[in-house]
Design an enzyme around this catalytic site. Structure first.
Site, PDB file in Angstrom:
ATOM      1  N   CYS A 119      49.548  -8.975  80.766  1.00  0.00           N
ATOM      2  CA  CYS A 119      48.124  -8.853  80.449  1.00  0.00           C
ATOM      3  C   CYS A 119      47.668  -9.840  79.391  1.00  0.00           C
ATOM      4  O   CYS A 119      46.469  -9.977  79.157  1.00  0.00           O
ATOM      5  CB  CYS A 119      47.816  -7.421  80.006  1.00  0.00           C
ATOM      6  SG  CYS A 119      48.082  -6.203  81.316  1.00  0.00           S
ATOM      7  N   HIS A 246      41.841  -7.020  75.155  1.00  0.00           N
ATOM      8  CA  HIS A 246      42.306  -6.661  76.496  1.00  0.00           C
ATOM      9  C   HIS A 246      42.017  -5.191  76.742  1.00  0.00           C
ATOM     10  O   HIS A 246      42.281  -4.333  75.901  1.00  0.00           O
ATOM     11  CB  HIS A 246      43.805  -6.934  76.620  1.00  0.00           C
ATOM     12  CG  HIS A 246      44.449  -6.248  77.772  1.00  0.00           C
ATOM     13  ND1 HIS A 246      44.000  -6.409  79.067  1.00  0.00           N
ATOM     14  CD2 HIS A 246      45.487  -5.376  77.834  1.00  0.00           C
ATOM     15  CE1 HIS A 246      44.747  -5.670  79.873  1.00  0.00           C
ATOM     16  NE2 HIS A 246      45.658  -5.034  79.155  1.00  0.00           N
ATOM     17  N   ASN A 276      42.162  -1.124  83.688  1.00  0.00           N
ATOM     18  CA  ASN A 276      42.984  -2.235  83.212  1.00  0.00           C
ATOM     19  C   ASN A 276      43.174  -3.222  84.358  1.00  0.00           C
ATOM     20  O   ASN A 276      43.831  -2.918  85.348  1.00  0.00           O
ATOM     21  CB  ASN A 276      44.336  -1.694  82.735  1.00  0.00           C
ATOM     22  CG  ASN A 276      45.264  -2.784  82.202  1.00  0.00           C
ATOM     23  OD1 ASN A 276      45.032  -3.964  82.388  1.00  0.00           O
ATOM     24  ND2 ASN A 276      46.336  -2.367  81.539  1.00  0.00           N
TER      25      ASN A 276
END
Length: 335
Positions: A119, A246, A276
């Site tokens: 990520c 994030h 996500n």
């Protein structure tokens, strides 16, 4: 480790942003109909109410192309001389996704490659692109974060399935000056392979996460990297107008903001609508926030991420004025 975004007064400057989300939306109600969970449980632990999920006919390449085309049309009229795709979910193990993306965009012949850093991949890709510009390898670089993470968890895992969605986001970087709006500050990056098993997936449907340890590492690493990036840019944390973390979990981002002393009204978030989305998370959030006016020209912006590997990173920029903006539920979506 800190990677400088340029030499002397040269820098990589953001001049376009784009986003793409699948049309199909899976709500919490959809999940509670088949999993032993509740909407309240999902919301209270993740902050997520829905996620976009790609069907079998929509690939990582497709999402990347749509986001990239939008980014190229967003700002100054430029073409890309290099392309970097950050992804954990390439369409194939070999060849890489990026050359196909470049060809579909009419950019055959330019250097194009994938980068895998979980990520944090988008921040790693920004640093790589800035290096290409500093080295005179390219004057403009297209950076894409694209992931189809919804397929990674066991479909019966009520703790992991609600977390993940699919999407892509992109920015265009051009060669410019370090003192102009849009110029990337130093990019702080790090990794720790001793935590490699905390987030792992040997194949789709087999994702494993140690939630407590991931939470602790994410908060610690993102907070530290953010402080380092702000210091490297010559900023005080009080100077930050917008924190762009994030979008892993709303509780993680809340803890990071609290540690950094960033007020609620300076934090950007879209996790409720997207879940996500991995390497796509930060550019998707940038595109949406620029479109809805929450991210405006002149805002001093701090980006930070944490991901599998373990990896983490942060960087800064003053948000530029772009020619066009895109509605968060409009162009770039598969509708």
């Amino acid at each position: 480790m800190t990677v400088a975004s340029g030499v002397a007064r040269r820098a990589a400057v953001v001049c376009g942003v784009g986003a793409a989300l699948p049309a199909h939306i899976v709500s919490n109600a959809d999940l509670t109909a088949r999993l032993e969970t509740t909407d309240e449980w999902i919301r209270s632990r993740t902050g997520i109410t829905q996620r976009h999920v790609a069907g079998a006919d929509l690939s990582t390449t497709d999402l990347a192309v749509r986001a990239a085309a939008q980014a190229l049309a967003d700002g100054e009229p430029v073409t890309a001389e290099a392309l970097v795709v950050a992804t954990t979910t390439p369409d194939r193990c070999c060849p890489a996704t990026a050359p196909a993306v470049a060809t579909q965009l009419g950019l055959t012949g330019i250097p194009a490659y994938d980068l895998a850093a979980g990520c944090t991949g988008f921040l790693y890709a920004l640093a790589t692109a800035a290096g290409l510009i500093a080295a005179d390898t390219a004057r403009t670089v297209l950076v894409i974060g694209a992931d189809r993470l919804a397929a990674l968890p066991d479909p019966e895992d009520r703790t992991s399935v609600p977390l993940f969605g699919d999407g892509a986001g992109a920015v265009v970087l051009r060669r410019g000056r370090a003192d102009e709006a849009g110029a990337l500050g130093p990019v702080v990056l790090g990794s720790d392979g001793t935590g490699a098993d905390l987030i792992r997936a040997s194949r789709p449907g087999a994702l494993h996460m140690d939630g407590g340890d991931v939470f602790r590492h994410a908060v610690d690493r993102m907070s530290t990297a953010s402080r380092q990036a702000a210091t490297a840019a010559g900023w005080e944390l009080a100077d930050v107008d917008r924190l762009v973390p994030h979008q892993a979990n709303s509780r993680i981002t809340a803890f990071v903001a609290r540690r950094l002393g960033v007020p609620d009204d300076r934090q950007l978030s879209n996790i409720a609508e997207t879940g996500n989305t991995g390497a796509a998370s930060i550019p998707l959030l940038l595109a949406r926030s620029a479109a809805n006016g929450l991210l405006r020209p002149g805002h001093r912006t701090l980006l930070t991420a944490f991901g599998a590997g373990l990896t983490w990173g942060a960087t800064t920029l003053t948000w530029p004025g772009l020619c066009r903006s895109h509605p968060p539920n409009g162009a770039g979506h598969d509708r």
